[in-house]
Design a protein around this motif. Structure first.
Motif, PDB file in Angstrom:
ATOM      1  N   ARG A   1      42.325  41.418  37.945  1.00  0.00           N
ATOM      2  CA  ARG A   1      43.723  41.785  37.696  1.00  0.00           C
ATOM      3  C   ARG A   1      43.884  42.650  36.437  1.00  0.00           C
ATOM      4  O   ARG A   1      44.907  42.620  35.764  1.00  0.00           O
ATOM      5  CB  ARG A   1      44.617  40.537  37.606  1.00  0.00           C
ATOM      6  N   LYS A   2      42.869  43.421  36.135  1.00  0.00           N
ATOM      7  CA  LYS A   2      42.934  44.361  35.013  1.00  0.00           C
ATOM      8  C   LYS A   2      42.781  45.810  35.474  1.00  0.00           C
ATOM      9  O   LYS A   2      42.750  46.716  34.649  1.00  0.00           O
ATOM     10  CB  LYS A   2      41.821  44.037  34.002  1.00  0.00           C
ATOM     11  N   GLY A   3      42.677  46.012  36.786  1.00  0.00           N
ATOM     12  CA  GLY A   3      42.495  47.367  37.309  1.00  0.00           C
ATOM     13  C   GLY A   3      41.053  47.832  37.332  1.00  0.00           C
ATOM     14  O   GLY A   3      40.768  48.993  37.627  1.00  0.00           O
ATOM     15  N   TYR A   4      40.118  46.912  37.068  1.00  0.00           N
ATOM     16  CA  TYR A   4      38.716  47.304  36.975  1.00  0.00           C
ATOM     17  C   TYR A   4      38.146  47.706  38.342  1.00  0.00           C
ATOM     18  O   TYR A   4      37.366  48.670  38.439  1.00  0.00           O
ATOM     19  CB  TYR A   4      37.880  46.161  36.400  1.00  0.00           C
ATOM     20  N   ALA A   5      38.479  46.961  39.386  1.00  0.00           N
ATOM     21  CA  ALA A   5      37.927  47.271  40.710  1.00  0.00           C
ATOM     22  C   ALA A   5      38.329  48.670  41.152  1.00  0.00           C
ATOM     23  O   ALA A   5      37.500  49.442  41.656  1.00  0.00           O
ATOM     24  CB  ALA A   5      38.393  46.236  41.728  1.00  0.00           C
TER      25      ALA A   5
ATOM     26  N   GLU B   1      36.589  36.356  35.663  1.00  0.00           N
ATOM     27  CA  GLU B   1      37.328  36.348  34.397  1.00  0.00           C
ATOM     28  C   GLU B   1      37.882  37.716  34.029  1.00  0.00           C
ATOM     29  O   GLU B   1      38.638  37.862  33.050  1.00  0.00           O
ATOM     30  CB  GLU B   1      36.437  35.823  33.270  1.00  0.00           C
ATOM     31  N   HIS B   2      37.546  38.756  34.800  1.00  0.00           N
ATOM     32  CA  HIS B   2      38.021  40.110  34.492  1.00  0.00           C
ATOM     33  C   HIS B   2      38.889  40.696  35.601  1.00  0.00           C
ATOM     34  O   HIS B   2      39.151  41.903  35.611  1.00  0.00           O
ATOM     35  CB  HIS B   2      36.826  41.029  34.224  1.00  0.00           C
TER      36      HIS B   2
ATOM     37  N   CYS C   1      32.044  44.649  36.689  1.00  0.00           N
ATOM     38  CA  CYS C   1      32.525  45.097  37.997  1.00  0.00           C
ATOM     39  C   CYS C   1      31.577  46.145  38.553  1.00  0.00           C
ATOM     40  O   CYS C   1      30.783  46.745  37.811  1.00  0.00           O
ATOM     41  CB  CYS C   1      33.954  45.654  37.906  1.00  0.00           C
ATOM     42  N   SER C   2      31.676  46.359  39.853  1.00  0.00           N
ATOM     43  CA  SER C   2      30.792  47.348  40.480  1.00  0.00           C
ATOM     44  C   SER C   2      31.422  47.884  41.750  1.00  0.00           C
ATOM     45  O   SER C   2      32.328  47.282  42.327  1.00  0.00           O
ATOM     46  CB  SER C   2      29.429  46.733  40.797  1.00  0.00           C
ATOM     47  N   ALA C   3      30.901  49.017  42.196  1.00  0.00           N
ATOM     48  CA  ALA C   3      31.254  49.596  43.493  1.00  0.00           C
ATOM     49  C   ALA C   3      30.210  50.650  43.818  1.00  0.00           C
ATOM     50  O   ALA C   3      29.527  51.164  42.927  1.00  0.00           O
ATOM     51  CB  ALA C   3      32.650  50.218  43.477  1.00  0.00           C
TER      52      ALA C   3
ATOM     53  N   ALA D   1      29.348  36.958  43.347  1.00  0.00           N
ATOM     54  CA  ALA D   1      30.639  36.982  44.043  1.00  0.00           C
ATOM     55  C   ALA D   1      30.569  36.309  45.397  1.00  0.00           C
ATOM     56  O   ALA D   1      31.549  35.705  45.857  1.00  0.00           O
ATOM     57  CB  ALA D   1      31.111  38.421  44.202  1.00  0.00           C
ATOM     58  N   TYR D   2      29.435  36.390  46.068  1.00  0.00           N
ATOM     59  CA  TYR D   2      29.312  35.841  47.415  1.00  0.00           C
ATOM     60  C   TYR D   2      28.429  34.597  47.467  1.00  0.00           C
ATOM     61  O   TYR D   2      27.993  34.188  48.548  1.00  0.00           O
ATOM     62  CB  TYR D   2      28.776  36.922  48.357  1.00  0.00           C
ATOM     63  N   SER D   3      28.179  33.998  46.303  1.00  0.00           N
ATOM     64  CA  SER D   3      27.415  32.741  46.216  1.00  0.00           C
ATOM     65  C   SER D   3      26.052  32.854  46.882  1.00  0.00           C
ATOM     66  O   SER D   3      25.615  31.968  47.629  1.00  0.00           O
ATOM     67  CB  SER D   3      28.218  31.584  46.830  1.00  0.00           C
TER      68      SER D   3
END
Length: 266
Positions: free
Chosen positions: A211-215, A208-209, A187-189, A152-154
């Motif tokens: 806008r599905k509410g995963y975060a 690619e995942h 996803c992760s947190a 995510a942060y390259s």
């Protein structure tokens, strides 16, 4: 207008969280000198290597002195790093004047984060289907959360694994979750207990995942784990602009913005 107490809290949590992330890692370095704090993880995970102020700057001359001191201290660590400063600790609260001064010194804007706080989390708006939330509890899940954040942060994958995946980060004050679709981590947190507050970090979703509410789902999972384990309600985080709408929907409110800068070339 943000509460001065919450501004102080957001700055304190920012510094304490970065210290928490690094203090167990081999080769870490944490130094407090003359109004500057340097927190280096000893790895190439640049987002975990940070120099910042340990108190508000009184004026631009004071800021320049401390910024120059930060460069000398952080360069000695031999790892990539960033200089970070909240607008509220800039002289007169003027982030624009701060950015102009740092630009003259050779710093370049990198990313900004928004300090946010919630007294408690609102009920969920939706529960996505097909997402398997697994606790960060072994080498596989530690590697998954590290790789997701590195992508995510390259940041190079080895840098993420040397830091975020290190077992020392995942003690009894850490509550992490990774969301899987099938056997693919998407996803992760994580929630860490930092000075008596639930601090949230490492929130990412594979492009690619989104806008599905995963975060929101994975974040709620680790927040609930921390609440069940400690009873602590209050929660703080530092959000990207992309994540801000998700957090506002969960009951977080904005407090102060933190600007990150790449340091001058040697």
């Amino acid at each position: 207008m943000p509460d001065p107490i919450e501004i102080e809290e957001s700055n304190a949590q920012f510094l304490a969280a970065w210290i928490y992330f690094s203090q167990g890692l081999p080769g870490h370095r944490i130094e407090h000198t003359d109004g500057v704090t340097v927190v280096l993880s000893g790895t190439d995970m640049v987002l975990l290597n940070m120099a910042t102020l340990s108190s508000p700057a009184t004026d631009l001359q004071d800021l320049e002195r401390r910024a120059r001191g930060a460069v000398e201290l952080a360069r000695a660590g031999g790892v990539p790093w960033l200089f970070a400063l909240s607008d509220s600790w800039s002289p007169g609260g003027d982030g624009g004047a701060t950015a102009e001064l740092l630009g003259r010194l050779g710093f370049k804007p990198a990313v900004s984060l928004l300090g946010m706080v919630a007294d408690a989390i609102t009920p969920p708006r939706r529960a996505p289907s097909g997402l398997d939330l697994r606790r960060v509890a072994d080498a596989e899940t530690r590697t998954a959360i590290a790789d997701l954040n590195a992508a995510a942060y390259s940041v190079p994958i080895p840098a993420g694994r040397a830091s975020v995946a290190h077992e020392a980060m995942w003690g009894d004050r850490a509550f992490g979750r990774v969301g899987y679709v099938g056997e693919t981590p998407v996803c992760s947190a994580a929630t860490f207990i930092v000075e008596g507050i639930r601090y949230v970090g490492f929130v990412v979703t594979a492009p690619e995942h989104r806008r599905k509410g995963y975060a929101e789902a994975v974040m709620r999972g680790c927040l609930d784990d921390a609440l069940s384990g400690t009873g602590i309600q209050r929660t703080v985080l530092h959000a990207t602009d992309m994540g801000r709408p998700v957090y506002e929907g969960m009951g977080y409110r904005a407090v102060t913005r933190f600007a990150f800068y790449t340091p001058p070339q040697a």
